[in-house]
Design a protein around this motif. Structure first.
Motif, short mmCIF file in Angstrom:
data_model
loop_
_atom_site.label_atom_id
_atom_site.label_comp_id
_atom_site.label_asym_id
_atom_site.label_seq_id
_atom_site.Cartn_x
_atom_site.Cartn_y
_atom_site.Cartn_z
N LEU A 20 2.91 4.74 -9.32
CA LEU A 20 2.67 3.76 -8.26
C LEU A 20 1.57 4.25 -7.31
O LEU A 20 0.69 3.47 -6.91
N LEU A 21 1.60 5.54 -6.94
CA LEU A 21 0.57 6.09 -6.06
C LEU A 21 -0.79 6.08 -6.74
O LEU A 21 -1.81 5.76 -6.12
N PHE A 22 -0.82 6.41 -8.02
CA PHE A 22 -2.08 6.36 -8.78
C PHE A 22 -2.64 4.94 -8.77
O PHE A 22 -3.84 4.72 -8.57
N ASP A 23 -1.75 3.96 -9.00
CA ASP A 23 -2.16 2.57 -9.02
C ASP A 23 -2.80 2.17 -7.69
O ASP A 23 -3.81 1.48 -7.64
N PHE A 24 -2.18 2.63 -6.58
CA PHE A 24 -2.69 2.25 -5.27
C PHE A 24 -4.04 2.91 -4.97
O PHE A 24 -5.00 2.25 -4.61
N PHE A 26 -6.30 4.42 -6.89
CA PHE A 26 -7.43 4.27 -7.80
C PHE A 26 -7.76 2.83 -8.15
O PHE A 26 -8.81 2.57 -8.74
N HIS A 27 -6.86 1.89 -7.81
CA HIS A 27 -7.13 0.50 -8.17
C HIS A 27 -7.00 -0.48 -7.01
O HIS A 27 -7.82 -1.40 -6.89
N VAL A 28 -5.99 -0.31 -6.19
CA VAL A 28 -5.66 -1.35 -5.21
C VAL A 28 -6.29 -1.11 -3.85
O VAL A 28 -6.60 -2.05 -3.13
N ARG A 29 -6.48 0.17 -3.48
CA ARG A 29 -6.96 0.47 -2.13
C ARG A 29 -8.29 -0.21 -1.84
O ARG A 29 -8.52 -0.69 -0.74
N VAL A 96 -4.39 -16.93 -1.00
CA VAL A 96 -4.79 -15.52 -0.96
C VAL A 96 -6.08 -15.35 -1.77
O VAL A 96 -6.12 -15.73 -2.94
N PRO A 97 -7.14 -14.78 -1.17
CA PRO A 97 -8.38 -14.53 -1.93
C PRO A 97 -8.11 -13.67 -3.15
O PRO A 97 -7.27 -12.76 -3.12
N ARG A 98 -8.81 -13.95 -4.22
CA ARG A 98 -8.56 -13.28 -5.50
C ARG A 98 -8.65 -11.76 -5.38
O ARG A 98 -7.84 -11.03 -5.95
N ALA A 99 -9.63 -11.26 -4.62
CA ALA A 99 -9.83 -9.82 -4.51
C ALA A 99 -8.68 -9.13 -3.79
O ALA A 99 -8.49 -7.92 -3.95
N ASP A 100 -7.94 -9.87 -2.97
CA ASP A 100 -6.85 -9.28 -2.18
C ASP A 100 -5.48 -9.44 -2.83
O ASP A 100 -4.48 -8.96 -2.30
N GLN A 101 -5.42 -10.12 -3.97
CA GLN A 101 -4.13 -10.39 -4.59
C GLN A 101 -3.49 -9.13 -5.17
O GLN A 101 -2.27 -9.03 -5.27
N LEU A 106 1.13 -5.36 -5.69
CA LEU A 106 1.66 -4.00 -5.72
C LEU A 106 2.77 -3.81 -4.69
O LEU A 106 3.80 -3.20 -4.98
N VAL A 107 2.58 -4.36 -3.49
CA VAL A 107 3.62 -4.29 -2.47
C VAL A 107 4.87 -5.02 -2.96
O VAL A 107 6.00 -4.55 -2.79
#
Length: 404
Positions: A20-24, A26-29, A96-101, A106-107
């Protein structure tokens, strides 16, 4: 069945948290729109991790534990895909804008994992203390299967206006506009909540409802708490990537609800048979056990996989599925173009996708094209999108996308 040591529990939980931390980080932040290649690659990786974990369970825990894990994982994955329909509706409702989805998803996944862990522990405590809980879980699943056969009601409900969101809007200061992916912003000199936080609350609230079906279903396949937890967790990991990979196909899976109804009905019957076998309810057979034939886990796994394959293939080959997909995608792209996206380059991409879906609609059999033309709201929406695009082209605010 072999007991699971505390060390294995600890290592498994640490591995899930690390993913989950890796996902955040490296991808979501960094807010961005995942490419199809990125979504496909990471969906494959997460599914491979779940399969490798199942192979380890099979190797070290035996074939019974392995079969129970895979039956639980496949069932929970199918249910999570069904849940993506509601996530899609929530994203559209909150614009919700596509880039922020990605961050919202993840939340929602983290909240879902925490909520379901709580339900798993409660379910385990109830099962260990009260054998009649199997009857209750079985009835819940049979009722849920019946509701799925009646058809989904989510499309008719205002999914963005659930009870928790209404409370938040009533007692907290909220804005109607986004500020990137921030949860708070300043409006008229005051700190207010953005819709980003509200949509996270809405997804969290729906996750609790999903767990009411999900946890009884997994307990119908295994009563091993470790397997229940890991099958649930690994089905949720990678759900964000899967959303971006198949959101164009979600509307196409027109028969998925029927397949899920059959699966939940089977597990409901399996639970009730198990309850009869373990019976201690005084008014049923005077509290004595009833010797009934129970459904083997391997048979359950084969049924679940077979039903899912049949429903997916039938949905993809169905003309109704093609029509539903084209209409839903055209509506979604038109709404994004009109109300959600502000980035000029992505607006052009959305408009190009809209043109492709309109071409797909034009190639449908006549009875489905007639059905599209009869939807006044959709036709008006498409007309507004074309007028706005013409205005932007005339003003030099966007490119003219190449038609295909």
């Amino acid at each position: 069945m072999q007991p699971v040591s505390g060390l294995v529990w600890l290592l498994t939980i640490l591995a899930i948290i690390s993913l989950l931390l890796f996902d955040f980080y490296f991808h979501v932040r960094r807010a961005h729109i995942p490419t199809l290649r990125e979504a496909a690659l990471w969906s494959t990786i997460y599914i491979a991790i779940a399969i490798l974990f199942g192979a380890g369970v099979w190797a070290f825990g035996g074939s019974t534990m392995g079969a129970e894990y895979f039956a639980g994982y496949v069932t929970e994955k199918a249910l999570s895909v069904d849940n993506l329909f509601v996530f899609l509706l929530l994203m559209s409702s909150f614009k919700v804008p596509r880039a922020d989805q990605q961050k919202v998803l993840l939340v929602g996944i983290v909240f879902s994992l925490l909520a379901r862990t709580g339900f798993i522990l409660v379910g385990a405590a109830l099962i260990n203390r009260f054998a009649w809980v199997f009857y209750l879980f079985g009835l819940i699943l049979l009722v849920t299967a019946g509701n799925l056969l009646k058809g989904k009601a989510e499309e008719d409900d205002d999914t963005s206006d659930n009870f928790v969101v209404r409370l938040a809007r009533r007692f907290l200061r909220t804005s109607d506009t986004y500020d990137g992916d921030k949860l708070f912003t300043h409006q008229d000199g005051k700190r207010v909540l953005t819709p980003m936080l509200l949509v996270m609350v809405a997804i969290g609230g729906t996750d609790i409802l999903f767990a009411l079906d999900s946890i009884p279903a997994i307990y119908g396949l295994t009563q091993n708490v470790f397997l229940v937890f890991t099958a649930t967790a690994f089905s949720l990991l990678g759900l964000r990537q899967l959303y971006f990979l198949i959101d164009g196909l979600l509307d196409r899976l027109v028969f998925l609800s029927y397949g899920l109804a059959a699966i939940l009905a089977l597990i409901g019957v399996k639970l009730i048979l198990h309850a009869l076998h373990e019976n201690n309810v005084p008014f049923i057979n005077d509290g004595e056990h009833i010797n009934v034939t129970e459904i083997p886990t391997v048979a359950s796994l084969g049924f679940i996989v077979g039903v899912l394959i049949i429903t997916v293939i039938a949905s993809l080959l169905s003309p109704k599925g093609r029509a539903t997909t084209a209409m839903a995608a055209a509506r979604r792209h038109a709404n994004e173009f009109l109300d959600v996206e502000i980035d000029p380059a992505y607006c052009d991409e959305i408009y190009h996708r809209l043109q492709i879906e309109e071409k797909n609609i034009a190639e449908l059999p006549e009875k489905y094209k007639r059905r599209v033309r009869q939807q006044a709201e959709l036709m008006e929406l498409l007309d507004r999108a074309h007028r706005l695009h013409d205005e932007r082209v005339a003003a030099g605010h966007c490119f003219v996308p190449a038609t295909t």
